[in-house]
Design a protein around this motif. Structure first.
Motif, mmCIF file in Angstrom:
data_model
loop_
_atom_site.group_PDB
_atom_site.id
_atom_site.type_symbol
_atom_site.label_atom_id
_atom_site.label_comp_id
_atom_site.label_asym_id
_atom_site.label_seq_id
_atom_site.Cartn_x
_atom_site.Cartn_y
_atom_site.Cartn_z
ATOM 1 N N ARG A 285 0.844 -1.188 0.000
ATOM 2 C CA ARG A 285 0.000 0.000 0.000
ATOM 3 C C ARG A 285 0.883 1.243 0.000
ATOM 4 N N LEU A 286 0.544 2.197 -0.860
ATOM 5 C CA LEU A 286 1.273 3.458 -0.939
ATOM 6 C C LEU A 286 0.393 4.574 -0.394
ATOM 7 N N PHE A 287 0.895 5.287 0.607
ATOM 8 C CA PHE A 287 0.181 6.410 1.204
ATOM 9 C C PHE A 287 0.792 7.712 0.682
ATOM 10 N N ILE A 288 -0.016 8.583 0.109
ATOM 11 C CA ILE A 288 0.438 9.886 -0.369
ATOM 12 C C ILE A 288 -0.182 10.942 0.532
ATOM 13 N N PHE A 289 0.650 11.629 1.316
ATOM 14 C CA PHE A 289 0.107 12.490 2.364
ATOM 15 C C PHE A 289 0.746 13.867 2.443
ATOM 16 N N GLY A 290 1.555 14.219 1.449
ATOM 17 C CA GLY A 290 2.135 15.561 1.432
ATOM 18 C C GLY A 290 2.485 15.959 0.012
ATOM 19 N N GLU A 291 2.211 17.202 -0.370
ATOM 20 C CA GLU A 291 2.548 17.640 -1.727
ATOM 21 C C GLU A 291 2.927 19.112 -1.756
ATOM 22 N N VAL A 292 3.792 19.427 -2.709
ATOM 23 C CA VAL A 292 4.057 20.804 -3.125
ATOM 24 C C VAL A 292 3.752 20.818 -4.614
ATOM 25 N N TYR A 293 2.935 21.782 -5.055
ATOM 26 C CA TYR A 293 2.466 21.774 -6.443
ATOM 27 C C TYR A 293 2.244 23.212 -6.880
ATOM 28 N N GLY A 294 2.842 23.587 -8.006
ATOM 29 C CA GLY A 294 2.623 24.943 -8.468
ATOM 30 C C GLY A 294 3.408 25.264 -9.723
ATOM 31 N N GLN A 358 -3.315 -0.969 -2.835
ATOM 32 C CA GLN A 358 -4.029 0.298 -2.706
ATOM 33 C C GLN A 358 -3.072 1.469 -2.820
ATOM 34 N N ILE A 359 -3.575 2.550 -3.411
ATOM 35 C CA ILE A 359 -2.898 3.844 -3.352
ATOM 36 C C ILE A 359 -3.836 4.760 -2.571
ATOM 37 N N ILE A 360 -3.436 5.102 -1.357
ATOM 38 C CA ILE A 360 -4.285 5.926 -0.494
ATOM 39 C C ILE A 360 -3.796 7.365 -0.585
ATOM 40 N N ILE A 361 -4.689 8.268 -0.962
ATOM 41 C CA ILE A 361 -4.323 9.676 -1.134
ATOM 42 C C ILE A 361 -5.214 10.550 -0.259
ATOM 43 N N ASP A 362 -4.593 11.417 0.511
ATOM 44 C CA ASP A 362 -5.334 12.358 1.342
ATOM 45 C C ASP A 362 -5.754 13.551 0.473
ATOM 46 N N SER A 370 -4.612 13.808 -5.711
ATOM 47 C CA SER A 370 -5.927 13.169 -5.740
ATOM 48 C C SER A 370 -6.593 13.372 -7.094
ATOM 49 N N ARG A 371 -6.526 14.598 -7.611
ATOM 50 C CA ARG A 371 -7.153 14.899 -8.900
ATOM 51 C C ARG A 371 -6.462 14.180 -10.043
ATOM 52 N N GLU A 372 -5.132 14.235 -10.094
ATOM 53 C CA GLU A 372 -4.426 13.662 -11.231
ATOM 54 C C GLU A 372 -4.528 12.140 -11.268
ATOM 55 N N PHE A 373 -4.359 11.482 -10.135
ATOM 56 C CA PHE A 373 -4.477 10.019 -10.111
ATOM 57 C C PHE A 373 -5.898 9.599 -10.479
ATOM 58 N N ASN A 374 -6.876 10.325 -9.951
ATOM 59 C CA ASN A 374 -8.282 9.984 -10.190
ATOM 60 C C ASN A 374 -8.679 10.210 -11.651
ATOM 61 N N ASP A 375 -8.112 11.250 -12.278
ATOM 62 C CA ASP A 375 -8.490 11.617 -13.643
ATOM 63 C C ASP A 375 -7.728 10.842 -14.715
ATOM 64 N N TYR A 376 -6.667 10.174 -14.337
ATOM 65 C CA TYR A 376 -5.755 9.591 -15.327
ATOM 66 C C TYR A 376 -6.408 8.408 -16.040
ATOM 67 N N ASP A 392 0.689 11.259 -21.806
ATOM 68 C CA ASP A 392 1.738 12.065 -21.168
ATOM 69 C C ASP A 392 1.228 13.474 -20.942
ATOM 70 N N LYS A 393 0.198 13.593 -20.093
ATOM 71 C CA LYS A 393 -0.318 14.909 -19.730
ATOM 72 C C LYS A 393 -1.085 14.800 -18.417
ATOM 73 N N ASN A 394 -1.103 15.906 -17.678
ATOM 74 C CA ASN A 394 -1.782 15.937 -16.376
ATOM 75 C C ASN A 394 -1.351 14.764 -15.489
ATOM 76 N N ASN A 395 -0.045 14.504 -15.477
ATOM 77 C CA ASN A 395 0.484 13.353 -14.739
ATOM 78 C C ASN A 395 1.712 13.722 -13.905
ATOM 79 N N HIS A 396 1.776 14.972 -13.487
ATOM 80 C CA HIS A 396 2.975 15.475 -12.801
ATOM 81 C C HIS A 396 3.183 14.800 -11.446
ATOM 82 N N THR A 397 2.107 14.629 -10.674
ATOM 83 C CA THR A 397 2.248 13.945 -9.382
ATOM 84 C C THR A 397 2.464 12.447 -9.590
#
Length: 425
Positions: A285-294, A358-362, A370-376, A392-397
């Motif tokens: 299981r991979l937990f994603i719980f912190g991001e910097v995005y901009g 599972q990939i668990i995203i806060d 959350s948006r990019e994984f869900n939309d991919y 190869d788009k909207n996949n930065h995270t």
């Protein structure tokens, strides 16, 4: 009230009714499958609420909206008319056949029915007494986006002490649909309810409805899950079907001991994306719980933000395509190394992520992940067939996640190669 609400509102909505009566929330998202009685609930709450408010001296009104005006009379208009008669309040209401408006005779409060296909008329809606408290978006998934609904709300929700906005819909198949994403966003003023026909009294649905549901369950379980249980079954193109979008608690984070840090540099209009993760290797299981995005973040500002999430300056694995940028980040004090990549590294990395349990995203801490994984999703060609390659788009995270987990991905590939060689020999 002249009748028991239990004869009108399904048992699954008793708690929802209490919250509405107590003004506990502003926004109520009622989703579910066929026969879940969500429209019956909302159709009852609006005239009931207007009459109850009148007794308190609160002159509330309602606007009921569908994407297309032509669908109003045969759906929501009849639904509210039914509720008024079930409440035995028809003598107190003017329900004309000539116009899309109902009026509560004792006070002049109104229920107005509008189509969103004429936004200017909708935004200029006025009431004679009081203010608009109740708004209902029926089949709200038919609207182009949440922004359109937000714009309408900003025009309608003015001048009153309290509001009650309903959104009802059957969840679309695709995870990418804005409705399915919107209900995942936690807000203190919002209640989300999911119901199915299994929670409704059987006698309300009728024998034939149940026969049709059981038949669909046998011949097409996936369509049954979508149509009758209101599940997001997907279009077949979703890349990550192992996602769990939920809050990750501070207590959980305190136990994380296999931390991963990945960074995808932003270029021109592309955003920089950094992820802080924990990989539970035993349970995969991979937990994603912190991001910097901009976008257009200076290197100094990006490093400062990353260090806040990575105060111990643990190693960050990043895109190796720009050695100069890596050196600049190092000079700014970030412990960083370029990803090894190699042939088919993108495909191998995505497949490794797909194969996790599972990939668990806060969604609060990591809204963009959350948006990019869900939309991919894999794109379709002109004939509607799924293409073979990952877009190869909207996949930065997603790239950041691949880089951060690269050591485990390489190890997994090597292990698979050894097992394959052993089998072939």
């Amino acid at each position: 009230m002249k009748v028991s609400l239990k004869s009108i509102i399904g048992p699954a909505f008793y708690d929802v009714h209490k919250h509405i009566k107590n003004n506990d929330y502003t926004h109520y998202w009622l989703k579910g499958g066929r026969g879940s009685l969500k429209s019956s609930c909302i159709g009852t709450e609006i005239p009931l609420g207007i009459m109850r408010d009148a007794q308190k001296g609160l002159m509330s009104n309602a606007v009921v909206i569908r994407r297309v005006k032509d669908t109003l009379r045969g759906s929501v208009y009849e639904q509210i008319k039914w509720a008024i008669y079930m409440l035995k309040a028809e003598d107190d209401w003017d329900i004309p056949d000539s116009k899309l408006q109902m009026t509560y005779k004792p006070t002049g409060q109104v229920i107005i029915f509008k189509g969103a296909d004429n936004p200017k008329k909708l935004k200029s809606t006025k009431v004679f007494v009081g203010y608009i408290k109740y708004v209902w978006y029926e089949e709200c998934d038919e609207f182009e986006s949440y922004d359109k609904i937000t714009n309408i709300n900003q025009s309608l929700l003015r001048g009153g002490p309290e509001y009650c906005v309903f959104y009802s819909f059957n969840p679309p198949e695709s995870q990418r649909n804005w409705c399915n994403k919107q209900v995942l966003i936690k807000r203190p003023d919002t209640l989300v309810s999911h119901t199915t026909y299994l929670q409704a009294p059987k006698e309300w649905l009728g024998e034939q409805f149940l026969i049709e549901a059981e038949h669909m369950k046998k011949i097409n379980p996936e369509k049954y899950n979508h149509d009758y249980l209101g599940e997001v079954t997907g279009t077949g193109g979703e890349v990550f079907t192992n996602l769990l979008i939920r809050e990750i608690t501070n207590e959980e984070i305190q136990t994380f001991d296999r931390l991963k840090n990945g960074l995808d540099f932003g270029y021109a209009g592309d955003p920089l994306a950094y992820l802080k993760m924990h990989y539970d290797k035993t349970r995969r299981r991979l937990f994603i719980f912190g991001e910097v995005y901009g976008t257009r973040l200076s290197n100094a500002k990006a490093v400062k933000k990353i260090k806040r999430l990575n105060p111990l300056n643990k190693l960050v694995t990043c895109d190796s395509a720009e050695p100069r940028t890596i050196n600049e980040f190092k000079l700014l004090g970030l412990k960083v190394t370029g990803a090894k990549k190699g042939p088919d590294s993108v495909e191998n990395g995505i497949k490794w992520l797909q194969d996790l349990e599972q990939i668990i995203i806060d969604p609060i801490r990591c809204p963009n992940a959350s948006r990019e994984f869900n939309d991919y999703e894999i794109e379709k060609d002109k004939e509607g067939n799924l293409k073979g390659e990952f877009p190869d788009k909207n996949n930065h995270t997603i790239d950041a996640a691949r880089y951060g987990c690269e050591a485990d991905i390489i190890q997994s590939k090597a292990r698979a190669g050894k097992n394959r060689a052993r089998y072939e020999n």
